[in-house]
Each structure stands twice: as C-alpha cells, then as structure tokens.
Design a protein around this motif. Structure first.
Motif: not given
Length: 338
Positions: A31-38
């Motif tokens: 979850i903490p890495k999600l926005m980096h992927l988006i």
C-alpha cells in the motif's frame, strides 16, 4: 466521449488495475508503494487532488488507512469485484459515459439509481414512511432488469435498493445481481432476513452489499423497530463478518435515539461488528401514521452534525450524513445529480 477522454480513462483504468493487482500480493507491504506506481503510469495533472488525498492517507497511516486494511480482510473475490464494479465501471468508465450522454441529451445522468423492488416488509416500525405505500406494490423482475439495462446504457453502474424491505424479494435481487455482474448493488435492509443461504448467494454473485438498519443500542433500537430486533441485527452482522462479506449500517436518528447513534460507544460497536460504512438520516414525519414527536430538534440535529464530523477525524469507518452532506455531492443524491 471525446477520444482524449477515452484514452485518459483507458490509461487510468490500466494504472489502477495494475495497482490493485499489485496490492493483492501483500497489501500491508505494498500500500505505501501504490501511489508511486500510479504516478509512474499516469501524467502529473490527472486527478491531482484525489491522488494527493490518497497519498496523504497512505503516508500518515491514519484511520482511513485502517479502513483500507479492513477492506483487505474481505473475501478476495468480493473485494476484487467491488474494485472492478465500483471504481472502474461506476466511478471511471461509467462517469465518462454519463458525461457524454449528459452533454448530448442536455440532462442530468445519475451516478446511482435508487429503486424499490417492493413496498412489502416483514416488519412494522413506528413512524415508517414506506408504510404509506401499502405492502402490495412490486416491480417485476423484467421491470427491474429493464431499469438496470437502460441505466447501463447511460453509464450508470451503481444501484441502490430501498423499500419496503428489498430482501422480501431475495431471489429476484440475487438474480439481478447475477445477470448484471458488471454493476454494484447496495440495499437498505432491516437485516432480519439475512441467513446462511443468503450469505452463500452473496459470495457467489460478489456484487451485493447490505446497509443494515440499526438505531442505537437495544432499548433505543427496539422501541421503534420491535422487541428482539437488536439481537437479530447483531446476529446478521456476525454472520456477514464470519463470511468476510462487506456491509454497512443505516441509522435513522430521532429525538429519542440521537444520543445513542452518535456516541463513541455506538461507533465502536458497529466498527467491531465489521461495518465499513454508516449512513445517517434524520427522521421526517411523513403521512398519516407519522410520529411528529420523533422529529429531532434543531439543537439535536446540530449536535449530531458536529459529532459525525468529529468522528470522521478518528474512526475507521466511512460515515455519510445524508441531509447534511449535500455540498459533497452537488445537492440531493436522490435527485438525479452526481
């Protein structure tokens, strides 16, 4: 839909789809890495405010973050179907179609459609406005199917059942969910007809979410809804939680129960029971069977207003204040607006 909008929504659908697939592997780690992927998959200026808000939730690991983790306690198939139908079909792809139809036809296209499968109910709650319609009105399955089919052509993929008691029509409701597997269905229900067989139906279709009526603790709830109803609702919630099924609470607050329903103890009880959301409605006296003394006073309404907003800052549950949240949805959500 303009070609640029089609491309934008297709790209965003791909990004979110990949992000959700990534989360399934290990949500708490990823979850903490999600926005980096988006961010990698979409341009900087797309949905910036929404992405920043979600990023803040992830980075602060606050009560909204806790709510996200609760979603990952649900049955995997139900969760994945909810993401597809609610986020992709209703919020993204559906909204784009709604905008196109709205512009072409010069009218409002609703994001959600509310419908009453039946006016019948297995209970007789004091002051219930739905009783004004009697208990013999029904939409046939073909009529229900036609409404959803026409709605999808407009881009609407979210349907909300009211009543009467929609689960009096269990078989037709489940058949509708099964036929329109690309839509999400929510139902306001008294909860007393939820049993093991119905939970198995929910697990099978994956796109039905109940909002169970509960109006405080036992004394406050049963004084209007009938003796023993509180325990029946608790049993229904326990059954849904044991099957990892999503549900929420619908509460009508009155001059008698307002202190119960906006207390910290009530919030904690429904959160512990597994509720992911709660709708608040204030009682309105309608029809010859109305009970005007149940109408909350202006001072009581103001107290509820402030308590709901205070708990939004700390409790892991999504709370909606129907009459008082108009600023977030552009007016009455039942009025054909977004």
């Amino acid at each position: 839909m303009r070609i640029t909008e089609k491309a934008k929504n297709a790209a965003l659908q791909t990004a979110i789809g990949q992000g959700l697939h990534y989360l399934e592997k290990d949500p708490e780690t990823n979850i903490p890495k999600l926005m980096h992927l988006i961010d990698k998959l979409t341009p900087d200026d797309w949905y910036r405010a929404q992405r920043d808000a979600f990023r803040n939730v992830i980075e602060s690991k606050n009560h909204w973050y806790d709510l996200i983790l609760k979603v990952y306690d649900l049955d995997a198939g139900v969760r994945q179907t909810f993401f597809q139908n609610f986020i992709m079909n209703a919020a993204l792809l559906g909204s784009a179609t709604q905008e196109e139809v709205s512009e072409r036809e010069d009218c409002n296209v609703p994001w959600a459609i509310l419908l009453d499968p039946t006016s019948a109910c297995n209970m007789h709650c004091i002051g219930c406005w739905a009783a004004e319609y009697g208990n013999r009105l029904n939409l046939t399955f073909d009529e229900l199917d036609s409404i959803v089919t026409q709605g999808k052509a407009l881009g609407t993929h979210m349907y909300i059942f009211t009543g009467g008691e929609p689960l009096v029509r269990k078989k037709d409701v489940i058949a509708l969910c099964e036929k329109h597997s690309d839509c999400e269905f929510l139902s306001f229900t008294n909860g007393t007809l939820i049993d093991e067989a119905f939970c198995q139906d929910m697990l099978r279709v994956k796109n039905f979410v109940p909002a169970i009526s509960l109006e405080g603790f036992a004394e406050a709830n049963d004084s209007r809804r009938g003796e023993g109803t509180f325990e029946k609702v608790k049993a229904a919630m326990a059954l849904l939680k044991s099957h990892k099924l999503p549900f929420g609470i619908s509460t009508c607050y009155t001059s008698k129960n307002y202190n119960d329903i906006c207390s910290e103890a009530f919030y904690d009880m429904i959160i512990e029971a597994g509720a992911l959301f709660v709708w608040f409605f204030h009682y309105m006296p309608v029809g010859s069977g109305a009970v005007p003394e149940l109408l909350p006073t202006p001072e009581q309404r103001a107290e509820v207003y402030h308590r709901i907003r205070n708990f939004r800052q700390s409790k892991p549950i999504f709370a909606m204040d129907f009459q008082n949240d108009g600023q977030y949805v552009g007016g009455c959500i039942a009025g054909g607006r977004r």
